[in-house]
Design a protein around this motif. Structure first.
Motif, short mmCIF file in Angstrom:
data_model
loop_
_atom_site.label_atom_id
_atom_site.label_comp_id
_atom_site.label_asym_id
_atom_site.label_seq_id
_atom_site.Cartn_x
_atom_site.Cartn_y
_atom_site.Cartn_z
N VAL A 16 0.75 -1.20 0.09
CA VAL A 16 0.11 -0.19 0.06
C VAL A 16 0.89 1.43 0.15
O VAL A 16 0.62 2.20 -0.74
N ASP A 17 2.12 1.15 1.03
CA ASP A 17 2.64 2.34 0.82
C ASP A 17 3.46 2.56 -0.77
O ASP A 17 3.52 3.92 -1.34
N SER A 18 3.92 1.64 -1.37
CA SER A 18 4.45 1.45 -2.56
C SER A 18 3.29 2.12 -3.61
O SER A 18 3.70 2.89 -4.33
N GLU A 19 2.14 1.71 -3.38
CA GLU A 19 1.15 2.18 -4.17
C GLU A 19 0.99 3.84 -4.18
O GLU A 19 0.83 4.63 -5.20
N MET A 20 0.78 4.13 -2.67
CA MET A 20 0.87 5.77 -2.55
C MET A 20 1.99 6.39 -3.32
O MET A 20 2.11 7.56 -3.73
N ILE A 21 3.29 5.90 -3.04
CA ILE A 21 4.43 6.33 -3.59
C ILE A 21 4.21 6.76 -5.29
O ILE A 21 4.57 7.61 -6.13
N LEU A 22 3.73 5.67 -5.91
CA LEU A 22 3.57 5.53 -7.44
C LEU A 22 2.57 6.62 -7.77
O LEU A 22 2.72 7.46 -8.79
N GLY A 23 1.39 6.70 -6.84
CA GLY A 23 0.46 7.70 -7.08
C GLY A 23 1.20 9.15 -6.95
O GLY A 23 0.75 9.93 -7.79
N MET A 24 1.86 9.26 -5.87
CA MET A 24 2.57 10.74 -5.77
C MET A 24 3.65 11.09 -7.16
O MET A 24 3.28 11.97 -7.72
N LEU A 25 4.22 10.03 -7.80
CA LEU A 25 5.23 10.19 -8.87
C LEU A 25 4.20 10.61 -10.01
O LEU A 25 4.47 11.15 -11.05
N LYS A 26 3.07 9.58 -10.24
CA LYS A 26 2.32 9.63 -11.36
C LYS A 26 1.74 11.26 -11.29
O LYS A 26 1.71 11.95 -12.42
N ASN A 27 1.13 11.69 -10.32
CA ASN A 27 0.68 13.03 -10.26
C ASN A 27 1.82 14.19 -10.47
O ASN A 27 1.44 15.22 -11.01
N GLY A 28 3.03 13.75 -10.27
CA GLY A 28 4.01 14.77 -10.40
C GLY A 28 4.69 14.51 -11.78
O GLY A 28 5.65 15.24 -12.20
N GLY A 29 3.80 13.93 -12.75
CA GLY A 29 4.31 13.91 -14.21
C GLY A 29 5.30 12.78 -14.39
O GLY A 29 5.88 12.82 -15.60
N PHE A 30 5.58 11.72 -13.64
CA PHE A 30 6.57 10.70 -14.00
C PHE A 30 5.61 9.61 -14.44
O PHE A 30 4.58 9.33 -14.37
N GLU A 31 6.23 8.84 -15.53
CA GLU A 31 5.70 7.77 -16.26
C GLU A 31 5.86 6.30 -15.47
O GLU A 31 7.07 6.27 -15.14
N ILE A 32 5.25 5.58 -15.09
CA ILE A 32 5.35 4.41 -14.32
C ILE A 32 5.57 3.16 -15.38
O ILE A 32 4.81 3.15 -16.37
N VAL A 33 6.73 2.62 -15.44
CA VAL A 33 6.91 1.60 -16.15
C VAL A 33 7.28 0.31 -15.42
O VAL A 33 7.69 0.32 -14.35
N ASN A 34 7.21 -1.13 -16.14
CA ASN A 34 7.45 -2.10 -15.46
C ASN A 34 8.91 -2.62 -15.82
O ASN A 34 9.36 -3.46 -15.02
N ASN A 35 9.32 -2.46 -16.85
CA ASN A 35 10.89 -2.94 -17.07
C ASN A 35 11.80 -2.03 -16.85
O ASN A 35 11.71 -0.89 -17.03
N PRO A 36 12.67 -2.67 -15.86
CA PRO A 36 13.64 -1.60 -15.37
C PRO A 36 14.66 -1.03 -16.39
O PRO A 36 15.27 -0.03 -16.11
N LYS A 37 14.96 -1.75 -17.52
CA LYS A 37 15.59 -1.32 -18.63
C LYS A 37 15.13 0.09 -19.06
O LYS A 37 15.70 0.81 -19.69
N ASP A 38 13.77 0.19 -19.01
CA ASP A 38 13.15 1.47 -19.75
C ASP A 38 13.21 2.55 -18.66
O ASP A 38 12.60 3.87 -19.06
N ALA A 39 13.43 2.53 -17.59
CA ALA A 39 13.24 3.30 -16.35
C ALA A 39 14.59 4.39 -16.64
O ALA A 39 15.55 3.97 -16.69
N ASP A 40 14.29 5.47 -15.99
CA ASP A 40 15.25 6.42 -15.57
C ASP A 40 15.73 6.50 -14.12
O ASP A 40 16.50 6.59 -13.91
N GLY A 41 14.75 5.63 -13.56
CA GLY A 41 14.97 5.63 -11.83
C GLY A 41 14.29 4.50 -11.36
O GLY A 41 13.21 4.08 -12.14
N ILE A 42 14.66 3.75 -10.53
CA ILE A 42 14.16 2.38 -9.83
C ILE A 42 14.04 2.84 -8.56
O ILE A 42 15.10 3.23 -7.73
#
Length: 430
Positions: A16-42
């Protein structure tokens, strides 16, 4: 747009904490990705409860470091060992312990040299990672039980119920997202409201949640045995949307060991509790957790535990060897049990539970269960969840055949036709 990935370790409460962190980032304009190769940050949200969980967290951090992205580590392990981790893991760009979550937005902004994240963590702003029909509802933080083996109060602090109106607001948000199965979680779910001093209890909360008609099923996990009241049992018997599933971790059954563990209640109380539960709810599904090899546990204590398990007959039972955790009372107790003895007792216990589970499962043959389709298997069959099994992958599976295509999340009726040690098999009724 900055792309971010996340690995969430540990329990559903951490998820649940992780889901809130992702919600915060999504609202902040970040794109959520599933593949770490595609990410700028993990981000790695860690567990630090016992040795195995700590090792898994370290291994995961090192695995994610191989992608050479901005690496952020948060959660229980950081809360517990922040300074040691900073020394040992220079690969990590940012460590944020739970106590600093209020500053998480600012620290991630700074790491990526942006100012787009404007708001912090919010329970009603979550990116759900569970299947579309089910979600967890965390109703409190921390724990006051101070079991002598447990580091949770050191990590998460003292028990704090979330205000009732905030819990209901979050539940309504989940209902609007199409959630049919609500799973209530907490470190100590049955203690809910006792810190408000206004008469609020877990029964109060359940009555409010039952007003939200979108939920077909409401299930509770992590019920402390001494707080399961007649009032709660009567409500669960009356309200069919409350899943008659009792996840009550007892940890042991020897009164001597329970006292050393600083657990409330004794063997006699536990016998009476499960008898009372079955009296009010004859179809109750019982799940528990056991620790074997606690300091001072003798062969006689272990045999006492075995007899208790054979008498009560739990539908689902998870068992672990005692993990010696620094800064807990049990760490310094005398008569620490040899690791080989712990493993031997664990294996003996699980052999006995396997037979109990098989015998109980056979009694479900011919029974019609109602529930939800949770997955389609590669062999064309489906996995199904009823009141018999919880969504945290601890219990067995119910595998079903259907002569027509089923939708994930669809509510169906299944007739159980076969049983195995931990799983059930059935056919969908038209």
């Amino acid at each position: 747009m900055i792309k971010i990935g996340m690995v969430s370790l540990g329990c559903a409460k951490n998820l649940v904490d992780s889901e809130m962190i992702l919600g915060m980032l999504k609202n902040g304009g970040f794109e959520i990705v599933n593949n770490p190769k595609d990410a700028d940050g993990i981000i790695v949200n860690t567990c630090g409860f016992i040795l195995d969980a700590k090792q898994e967290a370290i291994d995961t951090i090192l695995d994610m470091a191989k992608y050479h992205k901005k690496l952020i580590v948060v959660g229980c392990l950081v809360q517990r060992y922040e300074q040691e981790l900073k020394k040992e893991l220079p690969e990590v760009d940012l460590f944020v312990p739970i106590r600093d979550y209020a500053a998480l937005a600012d620290r991630i902004n700074a790491l990526f040299n942006v100012d787009t994240i404007k708001e912090g963590l919010c329970p009603t702003n979550r990116v759900l990672s569970t299947p579309s029909f089910t979600a967890y509802l965390k109703i409190s933080e921390g724990c006051n039980n101070c079991c002598s083996y447990c580091a949770i109060p050191l990590i998460r602090g003292s028990f704090r119920s979330k205000p009732l109106n905030e819990v209901i607001e979050e539940a309504k948000m989940l209902a609007k997202q199409g959630i049919k199965e609500l799973v209530i979680i907490s470190q100590d779910t049955t203690r809910y409201g006792t810190d408000f001093n206004d008469g609020t209890t877990i029964v109060t909360l359940l009555n409010e949640l039952l007003k939200i008609k979108e939920f077909d099923y409401i299930r509770m996990l992590y019920l402390y045995p001494s707080e399961v009241t007649d009032e709660l049992l009567i409500l669960m018997n009356k309200e069919k949307r409350l899943t008659p599933y009792f996840d009550m971790p007892i940890q042991h059954a020897s009164s001597k060991v329970l006292k050393a563990m600083n657990r409330r209640g004794n063997k006699k109380y536990l016998y009476e509790l499960f008898k009372r539960t079955k009296h009010f709810i004859p179809n109750a599904i019982l799940r528990t957790t056991i620790i074997v090899g606690f300091p001072g546990e003798t062969e006689e204590d272990f045999e006492e535990l075995i007899k208790f398990i054979e008498d009560v007959k739990f539908d689902h039972l998870g068992a672990f060897t005692y993990s010696r955790e620094e800064d807990t009372v049990a760490y310094s107790l005398p008569n620490q049990v040899d690791e080989k003895v712990k493993e031997d007792r664990l294996n003996r216990l699980m052999r006995i539970q396997r037979k109990i589970s098989y015998d109980l499962n056979k009694k479900h043959i011919g029974e019609v269960m109602e529930g939800l389709v949770v997955a389609k298997r590669s062999d064309g069959k489906y996995e199904f969840r009823s009141g018999w099994n919880a969504p945290d992958d601890v219990d067995g599976k119910i595998i079903v055949e259907s002569n027509k295509a089923l939708k994930i999340g669809e509510k169906i009726s299944v007739k159980i036709t076969d049983a195995f040690a931990y799983d059930l098999y059935g056919i969908v009724l038209n």
